[in-house]
Design an enzyme around this catalytic site. Structure first.
Site, short mmCIF file in Angstrom:
data_model
loop_
_atom_site.label_atom_id
_atom_site.label_comp_id
_atom_site.label_asym_id
_atom_site.label_seq_id
_atom_site.Cartn_x
_atom_site.Cartn_y
_atom_site.Cartn_z
N ASN A 174 78.44 -75.45 7.42
CA ASN A 174 79.05 -76.68 7.96
C ASN A 174 80.57 -76.57 8.01
O ASN A 174 81.31 -77.35 7.45
CB ASN A 174 78.61 -77.91 7.16
CG ASN A 174 78.85 -77.78 5.67
OD1 ASN A 174 78.81 -76.70 5.11
ND2 ASN A 174 79.08 -78.91 5.01
N ASP A 185 78.36 -74.87 -5.68
CA ASP A 185 78.59 -75.79 -4.56
C ASP A 185 80.09 -76.06 -4.42
O ASP A 185 80.53 -77.19 -4.15
CB ASP A 185 77.82 -77.11 -4.73
CG ASP A 185 77.81 -77.95 -3.45
OD1 ASP A 185 78.11 -77.41 -2.37
OD2 ASP A 185 77.51 -79.16 -3.53
#
Length: 448
Positions: free
Chosen positions: A97, A313
């Protein structure tokens, strides 16, 4: 051409559940020999005395957002990969993304080219799925790409895959490992509407785990698992944040044979909802940091092997972005430099053994993604190695933070352990906050 040879002596080698004092001979990029005692046979061998420090396989972080291309005011592959190797992470798998999104083969190869020029750590990228790019997904070579990433909630751009028919089609037809972000968008929107009607943009951050709730996570995770079981797809569920979700996973099957696996991230093992008062939007993540009960149950599932992997993450934003009111403050934070020290701190608190840390951060990502010749200290494997001093305290502050965004949720935290040396493919790339421009990083390949 003569191969570079390095001999690491007197290290506490941590590998496959064991710790033993020994030596490692590195020839070129590979581990040539592991033994209790190895002598340098020629004068040109570089002998390095580890002085009893702990020698770990390099960490493989299966989920990072390095923001390149398109979002490089927050981070880029060069800056964040340097922070990663300072944190003992020798290989990373980055998410799709970015801007533009990595949803075509062309855009995927552009990212590989950037990494080939600028990355300090070994690298791979996930290909992104959308509601309309199945043809591109089917072109992806599983031997050269880590996985397919699907956002089943909390997506950017057009990457939310919310068409059930498309989802089943993807799960049925791809031979890639499918990694998913699971939060139910309908549940989140309904929760958000309730709080927005009361508070407007200035929703108190403490309500973040109520908006991105346990039910939103569980509903989405359970649906993804049901679909994987129906289609036979290989599913990996990213960043579990609730105790309830841990019941969906199995610890009776060896990892190499599991079809459905799970990950937990550093922030969900470290912080709880009580920390919002002090940290505010700087610990705003999706999925949200939740209760102490959730954290305790995540730890339990990690230690009993229902959860297979610890990741970061890593998702940096600028300080200015994070200081916004709730609705405008983006979710995510930087973690690669401090993830292994944070886990080693948990070892000092008797929460987890060093052997288990290595299993969850090094061995298991390699097994789960079938990474070729990495994640273990073995003869014939790439010499991705990390030396750790368990008794060399340091405090996280602005002067030693290496992220481009220049902040950390761990600012002010003193860690007892530090990463002193990081070897990438046999080359010393980092030593005590000094970097060596060795250009040693390689593209990961996968044994599929």
């Amino acid at each position: 051409m003569t191969l570079k040879t390095t001999l690491i002596k007197n290290a506490n080698i941590v590998n496959e559940g064991n710790i033993f004092l020994g030596d490692i001979l590195i020839e070129g990029e590979y581990i040539k020999e592991i033994s209790k005692s190895i002598s340098a046979k020629t004068a040109d061998v570089h002998v390095f005395d580890a002085e009893g420090k702990y020698l770990l396989p390099g960490v493989i972080d299966d989920q990072v957002h390095f923001r390149e291309p398109g979002l490089t005011h927050k981070a880029n592959i060069k800056t964040e990969s340097k922070a990663a190797i300072a944190g003992g992470i020798t290989s990373f798998i980055e998410m799709p993304n970015t801007n533009p999104q990595t949803t075509t083969i062309e855009k995927l190869e552009e990212k590989f080219e950037i990494a080939a020029q600028t990355s300090s750590a070994n690298y791979s990228f996930m290909f992104g799925g959308t509601n309309d790019n199945l043809d591109e997904i089917l072109k992806v070579d599983a031997k050269n790409v880590a996985a397919l990433k699907l956002f089943l909630g909390s997506s950017t751009g057009n990457m939310l895959v919310d068409n059930p028919e498309v989802l089943e089609n993807i799960f049925s037809k791809t031979n890639l490992l499918i990694a998913v972000h699971c939060e139910d968008e309908g549940t989140i929107k309904a929760n958000f509407k309730k709080y927005f009607e009361t508070y407007g943009d200035a929703i108190p951050i403490k309500y973040h785990p109520e908006i991105r709730s346990e039910e939103a996570c569980y509903l989405s995770s359970s649906k993804a698992i049901e679909l994987a079981k129906k289609t036979g797809a290989r599913l990996h569920v990213f960043h579990l944040s609730t105790g309830k979700e841990t019941a969906l996973f199995d610890n009776k099957t060896p990892l190499k044979d599991k079809k459905i696996t799970a990950e937990v991230c550093i922030h969900h093992l470290w912080f709880t909802d009580k920390d919002y008062d002090e940290k505010g939007t700087f610990i705003k993540w999706n999925p949200a940091v939740k209760s102490k009960k959730d954290k305790d149950q995540l730890w339990e599932a990690l230690l009993d092997d229902r959860i297979d992997v610890i990741a970061t993450d890593h998702a940096p934003h600028t300080i200015e972005e994070k200081e916004n009111v709730y609705t405008k403050a983006p979710s995510g934070g930087p973690l690669v430099q401090h993830a292994l020290p944070a886990m080693l701190e948990m070892h000092h608190k008797n929460k987890i053994s060093i052997e288990k840390i290595v299993e969850k951060m090094c061995h298991n990502p390699a097994i789960l993604f079938q990474v070729e010749k990495r994640g273990f200290i073995k003869e014939g494997y790439f010499a991705d190695l990390v030396l750790v001093d368990l008794h060399h305290p340091w405090t996280v502050n602005k002067e030693n933070i290496l992220y481009k965004c220049a902040w950390s949720p761990f600012e002010g935290t003193t860690f007892k352990s530090r990463i002193t040396h990081t070897f990438i493919n046999g080359s010393l790339a980092y030593k005590n906050f000094k970097f060596y421009d060795v250009k040693a990083a390689r593209r990961l390949t996968f044994n599929r």
